[in-house]
Design a protein around this motif. Structure first.
Motif, mmCIF file in Angstrom:
data_model
loop_
_atom_site.group_PDB
_atom_site.id
_atom_site.type_symbol
_atom_site.label_atom_id
_atom_site.label_comp_id
_atom_site.label_asym_id
_atom_site.label_seq_id
_atom_site.Cartn_x
_atom_site.Cartn_y
_atom_site.Cartn_z
ATOM 1 N N TYR A 7 -2.738 2.003 -8.247
ATOM 2 C CA TYR A 7 -2.732 2.980 -9.299
ATOM 3 C C TYR A 7 -1.405 3.197 -9.868
ATOM 4 C CZ TYR A 7 -1.344 5.964 -5.479
ATOM 5 O OH TYR A 7 -0.488 6.449 -4.456
ATOM 6 N N SER A 8 -0.184 2.448 -9.390
ATOM 7 C CA SER A 8 0.941 2.817 -9.542
ATOM 8 C C SER A 8 1.669 1.586 -10.437
ATOM 9 C CB SER A 8 1.909 3.111 -8.331
ATOM 10 O OG SER A 8 1.899 2.022 -7.623
ATOM 11 N N GLY A 26 1.750 -1.362 -13.808
ATOM 12 C CA GLY A 26 1.512 -1.395 -15.080
ATOM 13 C C GLY A 26 -0.150 -1.815 -15.538
ATOM 14 N N ASN A 27 -0.461 -2.867 -14.612
ATOM 15 C CA ASN A 27 -1.810 -3.326 -14.688
ATOM 16 C C ASN A 27 -2.332 -3.414 -13.300
ATOM 17 O OD1 ASN A 27 -1.498 -4.374 -17.227
ATOM 18 N ND2 ASN A 27 -0.630 -6.336 -16.824
ATOM 19 N N ASN A 29 7.613 1.122 -5.856
ATOM 20 C CA ASN A 29 7.140 0.060 -4.906
ATOM 21 C C ASN A 29 8.329 -0.678 -4.425
ATOM 22 O OD1 ASN A 29 5.458 -0.150 -7.518
ATOM 23 N ND2 ASN A 29 4.153 0.426 -5.754
ATOM 24 N N ARG A 33 -7.574 -5.055 6.346
ATOM 25 C CA ARG A 33 -6.935 -4.077 6.416
ATOM 26 C C ARG A 33 -7.922 -2.995 6.465
ATOM 27 N NH1 ARG A 33 -5.185 -0.983 2.737
ATOM 28 N NH2 ARG A 33 -5.971 -2.240 1.168
ATOM 29 N N GLY A 77 4.251 7.810 -6.154
ATOM 30 C CA GLY A 77 3.489 7.238 -7.235
ATOM 31 C C GLY A 77 3.768 6.191 -8.038
ATOM 32 N N MET A 78 4.902 5.840 -8.053
ATOM 33 C CA MET A 78 5.702 4.841 -8.912
ATOM 34 C C MET A 78 6.570 4.039 -8.560
ATOM 35 S SD MET A 78 4.895 5.491 -12.336
ATOM 36 C CE MET A 78 3.783 6.323 -12.895
ATOM 37 N N ARG A 83 -6.642 7.352 -7.145
ATOM 38 C CA ARG A 83 -5.726 7.469 -6.178
ATOM 39 C C ARG A 83 -6.761 7.398 -4.642
ATOM 40 N NH1 ARG A 83 -0.232 10.110 -6.978
ATOM 41 N NH2 ARG A 83 -0.092 9.534 -9.162
ATOM 42 N N PHE A 99 11.209 3.750 -19.335
ATOM 43 C CA PHE A 99 10.287 3.891 -18.095
ATOM 44 C C PHE A 99 10.664 2.683 -17.084
ATOM 45 C CE2 PHE A 99 6.067 3.079 -16.392
ATOM 46 C CZ PHE A 99 5.977 4.085 -15.594
ATOM 47 N N GLU A 116 5.561 -6.494 -16.076
ATOM 48 C CA GLU A 116 4.381 -6.075 -15.719
ATOM 49 C C GLU A 116 4.060 -5.087 -17.072
ATOM 50 O OE1 GLU A 116 4.005 -4.311 -11.601
ATOM 51 O OE2 GLU A 116 4.083 -2.448 -12.847
ATOM 52 N N ASN A 168 0.866 -1.246 0.071
ATOM 53 C CA ASN A 168 0.174 -0.018 0.016
ATOM 54 C C ASN A 168 0.855 1.205 -0.046
ATOM 55 O OD1 ASN A 168 -2.501 -1.522 0.312
ATOM 56 N ND2 ASN A 168 -1.686 -1.933 2.224
ATOM 57 N N HIS A 228 3.089 3.738 -2.056
ATOM 58 C CA HIS A 228 3.930 3.948 -3.504
ATOM 59 C C HIS A 228 4.647 5.290 -3.058
ATOM 60 C CE1 HIS A 228 0.686 1.088 -4.641
ATOM 61 N NE2 HIS A 228 -0.016 1.771 -3.682
ATOM 62 N N LYS A 261 11.865 3.008 -13.333
ATOM 63 C CA LYS A 261 11.218 2.506 -12.121
ATOM 64 C C LYS A 261 11.908 1.540 -11.384
ATOM 65 C CE LYS A 261 6.424 0.821 -11.568
ATOM 66 N NZ LYS A 261 5.413 0.421 -12.096
#
Lengths: 176, 266
Positions: free
Chosen positions: B107-108, B110-111, A33, B54, A30-31, B241, A142, A133, A25, A27, A146
């Protein structure tokens, strides 16, 4: 040996818990992980059977996949990680070879060795993961960016775990 | 034979590697596309339960009930609007709205995916539309008993038929995988002028979405002289988000639309 086995199992469960409940959960910007569960595979003993390593990686990856709804992705990346590990270990062997019982830790192998080894391994895993992915050659730059960002964060967390949870080896001679 | 066995023994590590990777890829490929395989359902169920646990800790207890009331009221109102619109257009079977919560979403990646807390036992089935208060979200991908997963617009394999609200020219909305706020509307002819701020809505062609649900606003447009079509960059109305309250839409007329499409195909 038995104590070591128990600590492996505890580590396995704890890392999955932290990964699934917490880090999935998170991020960063935003990108990015972090995938901390890799720590389990990273610090398996040097003389650990490569075949067993592959199977463990498979089980670990599949478990993470089931929990985070990414069926197949972590499995593929983890198995790839376990396949590359013995080769990288051999390539990076110190001049005198590994001592038989040596575990992989900062205290045992030194900062430089540990950071180099971890960076290579984590980057391999993250790149495979993010490549699957996106699954497109057009997004290679990209994916690359990442992977680098996530590798840095994962590495940072792994070093923290190392410093927090490894005790200095007990020496029977009273000195190190 | 001896040599063969010897070969396997000597290369057991690499062969095991290929075997496990093969299984991994098999899992990956069954996961994509609209399949409801057993392992898929199991995965939906497990990750749904995890998200539920959660979620129950993350949510303010008092607000929950209050939100629920508002959601139910919204649902009733939306159904009445749907009924009204249906009457105006001589559409006999309107869409049925069902409320749900996105108890987990990403949301971050690719899928990306969403997990909803409604499943087969509440009447959710694959291929139903999911919309939020701001605009469209995606399509139900797979269901277990009490949970379902949604393939949102921000998934590399998502395609939704959309149109420009001002002149009804339609194209396919796809996602390029790098920004959860932007998608691309393809196949709009070059000679159609598209300006910043033009509204994009659903076309309602596949029988999944109702028509005229807000998708987003045009930001820019890139003309391709070779194909004669332009790609319009769309700023999505839904903020992935903070998706939480959603509606799952069941189209009572879908079997009818599907059978017509089937006849055309034959």
């Amino acid at each position: 040996m038995n104590r070591e086995l128990i600590s492996h199992i505890v580590r396995f469960v704890l890392l999955i818990g932290v990964q699934v409940f917490l880090l999935n959960n998170v991020h960063f910007s935003g990108m990015i992980n972090p995938y901390i569960y890799l720590y389990f595979l990273l610090v398996l003993p040097v003389d650990f059977s490569p075949n067993a390593g592959l199977l463990l990686a498979f089980v670990l990856g599949l478990t993470i996949d089931l929990f985070s709804h990414t069926l197949g992705m972590h499995t593929i990346a983890s198995v790839f990680f376990a396949y590359g590990r013995p080769y990288i270990l051999r390539y990076m062997a110190p001049r005198d070879g590994y001592e038989f019982t040596r575990t992989i830790s900062i205290r045992q192998m030194g900062w430089l060795w540990f950071l180099t080894f971890s960076t290579i391994m984590i980057f391999l895993h993250h790149f495979v993961l993010f490549f699957i992915e996106t699954f497109r050659m057009s997004g290679l730059g990209f994916t690359f960016g990442k992977s680098i960002g996530s590798t840095a964060i994962t590495l940072f967390l792994i070093v923290i775990i190392q410093l927090l949870f490894t005790r200095p080896p007990k020496s029977s001679l009273g000195y190190e | 034979m001896r040599n063969f066995l010897q070969f396997i023994w000597n290369n057991q590590f690499t062969l095991l590697f290929f075997l496990l990777e093969f299984i991994g890829f098999a899992l990956l490929t069954t996961n994509n596309g609209f399949h409801n395989s057993k392992i898929q359902t199991a995965s939906t169920s497990i990750s749904g339960n995890v998200a539920d646990i959660r979620d129950s800790y993350a949510q303010y207890l008092g607000l929950k009930e209050e939100n629920e009331k508002l959601l139910e009221e919204n649902k009733r109102l939306k159904e009445r609007i749907s009924l009204r619109e249906g009457k105006n257009r001589n559409q006999k079977l309107p869409f049925i709205y069902q409320t749900a919560h996105a108890i987990n979403s990403t949301y971050s990646l690719g899928n990306n995916f969403l997990i909803l807390d409604k499943g087969a036992s509440e009447g959710v089935t694959a291929q139903q539309a999911v919309v939020g208060p701001q605009g469209i979200i995606g399509v139900v991908h797979s269901v277990s008993d009490h949970y379902s997963t949604v393939m949102p617009i921000i998934h590399s394999q998502s395609t939704v038929s959309c149109k420009l609200k001002k002149n009804n020219y339609f194209g396919l909305l796809k996602w390029r995988g790098n920004d959860d706020r932007l998608a691309v509307l393809e196949d709009i002819p070059n000679h159609i002028g598209v300006f910043t701020g033009d509204t994009i809505v659903t076309r309602g062609g596949e029988g999944i979405f109702p028509s005229n649900i807000l998708v987003g606003k045009a930001v820019s447009s890139e003309k391709n002289e070779a194909t004669g079509f332009q790609a319009v960059t769309v700023e999505l109305a839904t903020d992935f988000r903070k998706v939480y309250n959603v509606y799952v839409l069941e189209n009572k007329a879908k079997p009818e639309v599907d059978s017509l499409i089937q006849i055309m195909a034959e």
